[in-house]
Scaffold this motif. Structure first.
Motif, PDB file in Angstrom:
ATOM      1  N   SER A   1       0.796  -1.371   0.058  1.00 27.98           N
ATOM      2  CA  SER A   1       0.019   0.011  -0.014  1.00 27.98           C
ATOM      3  C   SER A   1       0.935   1.293  -0.067  1.00 27.98           C
ATOM      4  N   VAL A   2       0.235   2.176  -0.502  1.00 28.24           N
ATOM      5  CA  VAL A   2       0.970   3.584  -0.321  1.00 28.24           C
ATOM      6  C   VAL A   2      -0.090   4.631   0.242  1.00 28.24           C
ATOM      7  N   GLN A   3       0.514   5.493   1.059  1.00 31.55           N
ATOM      8  CA  GLN A   3      -0.301   6.701   1.511  1.00 31.55           C
ATOM      9  C   GLN A   3       0.350   7.844   1.108  1.00 31.55           C
ATOM     10  N   VAL A   4      -0.686   8.481   0.473  1.00 34.27           N
ATOM     11  CA  VAL A   4      -0.315  10.070  -0.213  1.00 34.27           C
ATOM     12  C   VAL A   4      -1.395  11.318  -0.061  1.00 34.27           C
ATOM     13  N   VAL A   5      -0.811  12.197  -0.125  1.00 28.05           N
ATOM     14  CA  VAL A   5      -1.587  13.508   0.023  1.00 28.05           C
ATOM     15  C   VAL A   5      -2.447  13.635  -1.414  1.00 28.05           C
ATOM     16  N   TYR A   6      -3.853  13.342  -1.195  1.00 26.28           N
ATOM     17  CA  TYR A   6      -4.717  13.485  -2.298  1.00 26.28           C
ATOM     18  C   TYR A   6      -5.962  14.435  -2.061  1.00 26.28           C
ATOM     19  N   ASN A   7      -6.238  15.446  -2.704  1.00 26.96           N
ATOM     20  CA  ASN A   7      -7.513  16.215  -2.345  1.00 26.96           C
ATOM     21  C   ASN A   7      -7.647  17.093  -3.506  1.00 26.96           C
ATOM     22  N   ILE A   8      -8.738  17.879  -3.436  1.00 25.65           N
ATOM     23  CA  ILE A   8      -9.109  18.941  -4.611  1.00 25.65           C
ATOM     24  C   ILE A   8      -7.973  19.691  -5.160  1.00 25.65           C
ATOM     25  N   PHE A   9      -7.100  19.973  -4.318  1.00 23.79           N
ATOM     26  CA  PHE A   9      -5.967  20.734  -4.677  1.00 23.79           C
ATOM     27  C   PHE A   9      -4.827  19.947  -5.212  1.00 23.79           C
ATOM     28  N   ASP A  10      -4.372  18.823  -4.313  1.00 22.01           N
ATOM     29  CA  ASP A  10      -3.294  17.958  -4.863  1.00 22.01           C
ATOM     30  C   ASP A  10      -3.722  16.851  -5.693  1.00 22.01           C
ATOM     31  N   GLN A  11      -3.782  16.990  -6.949  1.00 22.63           N
ATOM     32  CA  GLN A  11      -4.283  16.080  -7.856  1.00 22.63           C
ATOM     33  C   GLN A  11      -3.119  15.207  -8.418  1.00 22.63           C
ATOM     34  N   ALA A  12      -1.903  15.684  -8.147  1.00 23.98           N
ATOM     35  CA  ALA A  12      -0.579  15.009  -8.935  1.00 23.98           C
ATOM     36  C   ALA A  12      -0.599  13.357  -8.819  1.00 23.98           C
ATOM     37  N   PRO A  13      -1.033  12.701  -7.724  1.00 24.54           N
ATOM     38  CA  PRO A  13      -1.070  11.329  -7.659  1.00 24.54           C
ATOM     39  C   PRO A  13      -1.649  10.619  -8.718  1.00 24.54           C
ATOM     40  N   GLU A  14      -2.634  11.574  -9.443  1.00 23.63           N
ATOM     41  CA  GLU A  14      -3.177  10.738 -10.572  1.00 23.63           C
ATOM     42  C   GLU A  14      -2.510  10.659 -11.619  1.00 23.63           C
ATOM     43  N   ASP A  15      -1.251  11.293 -12.064  1.00 28.06           N
ATOM     44  CA  ASP A  15      -0.618  11.354 -13.034  1.00 28.06           C
ATOM     45  C   ASP A  15       0.096  10.267 -13.069  1.00 28.06           C
ATOM     46  N   GLU A  16       0.724   9.695 -12.183  1.00 24.02           N
ATOM     47  CA  GLU A  16       1.820   8.366 -12.198  1.00 24.02           C
ATOM     48  C   GLU A  16       1.509   7.271 -11.320  1.00 24.02           C
ATOM     49  N   LEU A  17       1.463   7.855  -9.924  1.00 27.55           N
ATOM     50  CA  LEU A  17       1.206   6.941  -8.768  1.00 27.55           C
ATOM     51  C   LEU A  17       0.015   6.020  -9.119  1.00 27.55           C
ATOM     52  N   PHE A  18      -1.238   6.613  -9.213  1.00 29.07           N
ATOM     53  CA  PHE A  18      -2.313   5.730  -9.153  1.00 29.07           C
ATOM     54  C   PHE A  18      -2.319   4.624 -10.402  1.00 29.07           C
ATOM     55  N   VAL A  19      -1.606   5.208 -11.649  1.00 27.96           N
ATOM     56  CA  VAL A  19      -1.809   4.297 -12.725  1.00 27.96           C
ATOM     57  C   VAL A  19      -0.861   3.082 -12.196  1.00 27.96           C
ATOM     58  N   GLU A  20       0.118   3.413 -11.628  1.00 24.31           N
ATOM     59  CA  GLU A  20       1.096   2.386 -11.102  1.00 24.31           C
ATOM     60  C   GLU A  20       0.586   1.339 -10.077  1.00 24.31           C
ATOM     61  N   CYS A  21      -0.122   2.065  -9.183  1.00 18.87           N
ATOM     62  CA  CYS A  21      -0.740   1.341  -8.276  1.00 18.87           C
ATOM     63  C   CYS A  21      -2.078   0.206  -8.882  1.00 18.87           C
ATOM     64  N   ARG A  22      -2.668   0.823  -9.807  1.00 19.49           N
ATOM     65  CA  ARG A  22      -3.634   0.024 -10.238  1.00 19.49           C
ATOM     66  C   ARG A  22      -2.997  -0.964 -11.124  1.00 19.49           C
ATOM     67  N   ARG A  23      -1.821  -0.928 -11.757  1.00 19.55           N
ATOM     68  CA  ARG A  23      -1.180  -1.955 -12.465  1.00 19.55           C
ATOM     69  C   ARG A  23      -0.708  -3.040 -11.336  1.00 19.55           C
ATOM     70  N   ARG A  24      -0.246  -2.653 -10.210  1.00 16.11           N
ATOM     71  CA  ARG A  24       0.391  -3.723  -9.411  1.00 16.11           C
ATOM     72  C   ARG A  24      -0.425  -4.026  -8.247  1.00 16.11           C
ATOM     73  N   ASN A  25      -1.777  -3.637  -8.326  1.00 18.11           N
ATOM     74  CA  ASN A  25      -2.594  -4.030  -7.252  1.00 18.11           C
ATOM     75  C   ASN A  25      -2.382  -3.508  -5.962  1.00 18.11           C
ATOM     76  N   ILE A  26      -1.782  -2.273  -5.927  1.00 18.25           N
ATOM     77  CA  ILE A  26      -1.418  -1.658  -4.679  1.00 18.25           C
ATOM     78  C   ILE A  26      -2.581  -1.005  -4.140  1.00 18.25           C
ATOM     79  N   ALA A  27      -2.708  -1.066  -2.657  1.00 19.72           N
ATOM     80  CA  ALA A  27      -3.691  -0.261  -2.226  1.00 19.72           C
ATOM     81  C   ALA A  27      -3.299   1.420  -2.209  1.00 19.72           C
ATOM     82  N   VAL A  28      -4.350   2.279  -2.198  1.00 19.60           N
ATOM     83  CA  VAL A  28      -4.011   3.526  -1.999  1.00 19.60           C
ATOM     84  C   VAL A  28      -4.828   4.212  -0.707  1.00 19.60           C
ATOM     85  N   ILE A  29      -4.029   4.847   0.294  1.00 14.28           N
ATOM     86  CA  ILE A  29      -4.564   5.452   1.250  1.00 14.28           C
ATOM     87  C   ILE A  29      -4.467   6.970   1.111  1.00 14.28           C
ATOM     88  N   ALA A  30      -5.590   7.607   0.781  1.00 11.41           N
ATOM     89  CA  ALA A  30      -5.530   9.089   0.541  1.00 11.41           C
ATOM     90  C   ALA A  30      -5.558   9.922   1.871  1.00 11.41           C
TER      91      ALA A  30
END
Ligand SMILES: NC(=O)c1ccc[n+]([C@@H]2O[C@H](COP(=O)([O-])OP(=O)(O)OC[C@H]3O[C@@H](n4cnc5c(N)ncnc54)[C@H](OP(=O)(O)O)[C@@H]3O)[C@@H](O)[C@H]2O)c1
Length: 269
Positions: A127-156
């Motif tokens: 799993s990863v824990q990352v700052v994600y909110n209306i302002f901080d959308q950068a995790p969508e760029d690469e991190l979420f894609v990689e987590c989806r590919r590897r089936n890694i949980a995302v804690i926002a």
């Protein structure tokens, strides 16, 4: 409460979890009120709790331990961040092999969501824990894609940008000495933050509060496993946990919210 699969662990966790920093590390906390809020969250179906040794030098973990003892029949998932006493990091697979932990996660530095990508490629991270909110959308760029590919949980984490996205801060807001929020909302950042919040305010639907909008924005992303708002009050627990049963936001509103992305860098922890 809706539940989501926590990566490849086989766990089903509440899509709204519980952030336990404030109750042990911020000024204005009251243990009795915090414990009552935690109990209410369990009653409403929350089963995922995020803590750390650093939150009040073990105070938050203590409150969580007491919660677990009060609810022995419930399956509650606890995520913590613990430095080894000898300051030497053991191999993570050994911790799992010895049965000391069930899963390993990385808590990613604020505003550096991509700096974990090589670590994810080791296959050791659940799993990863990352700052994600209306302002901080950068995790969508690469991190979420990689987590989806590897089936890694995302804690926002930090869904309300440490409080600004609750819509309650003003230019005069300040906290007692020693409170982290004085560092985060240093004058320059507070001023800019309030401008961003003011720009967002007209787009909050009439029948919705800003905190509700902030949580619904996060939950709309299917790569998010659970969001962990910091809460110390029963009224906040009730308001936030109710968001799980809301309908998805309309497409036009989501498009508007995407425009409130704010990529920034200030030197804070
Ligand atoms: N890994 C790390 O380095 C790291 C860093 C930061 C945070 N975290 C984790 O992420 C969690 C969440 O972040 P955070 O607590 O820092 O900030 P946050 O969730 O963005 O904001 C928490 C603030 O929002 C308020 N709030 C919550 N629900 C509300 C509602 N419905 N209406 C109005 N106000 C509301 C809380 O008030 P009350 O407290 O008074 O209820 C608190 O002041 C932490 O608790 C911690 O578990 C991890």
């Amino acid at each position: 409460m809706q539940y989501r699969a926590f990566g490849r662990t086989g766990w089903l966790v509440s899509e709204i979890g519980y952030g336990m920093w404030g109750m042990a590390g911020w000024t204005g906390s009251d243990d009795e009120e915090s414990s009552g809020s935690l109990d209410r969250a369990v009653a409403l179906g929350c089963n995922f709790f995020d803590t750390a040794w650093a939150y009040g030098d073990g105070r938050s973990e203590q409150l969580l331990g007491e919660l677990l003892k009060r609810h022995p029949g419930k399956r509650l998932y606890t995520a913590t961040k613990i430095p080894p006493k000898i300051r030497k990091w053991p191999a993570v697979s050994t911790l799992k092999d010895e049965g000391l932990v069930c899963a390993i996660g990385i808590s990613i530095n604020r505003w550096q969501p991509a700096n974990v990508l090589k670590a994810l490629a080791t296959g050791l991270i659940d799993s990863v824990q990352v700052v994600y909110n209306i302002f901080d959308q950068a995790p969508e760029d690469e991190l979420f894609v990689e987590c989806r590919r590897r089936n890694i949980a995302v804690i926002a984490r930090v869904p309300f940008d440490e409080g600004s996205l609750t819509g309650t801060l003003t230019a005069e807001t300040a906290w007692p000495a020693g409170d982290f929020r004085n560092i985060y909302f240093q004058p320059d950042n507070l001023k800019q933050t309030l401008e961003h919040v003011a720009a967002l305010r007209p787009h909050v639907p009439r029948d919705m509060s800003m905190p509700e909008l902030a949580l619904r924005f996060i939950l709309q992303h299917r790569d998010v496993t659970t969001v962990i708002p910091g809460m110390r009050k029963v009224k906040n627990v009730e308001a936030n946990l109710a968001v799980s049963d809301a309908h998805p936001l309309p497409t036009e509103l989501m498009a508007e919210l995407r425009g409130h992305r704010w990529d920034r860098w200030i030197d804070i922890p």
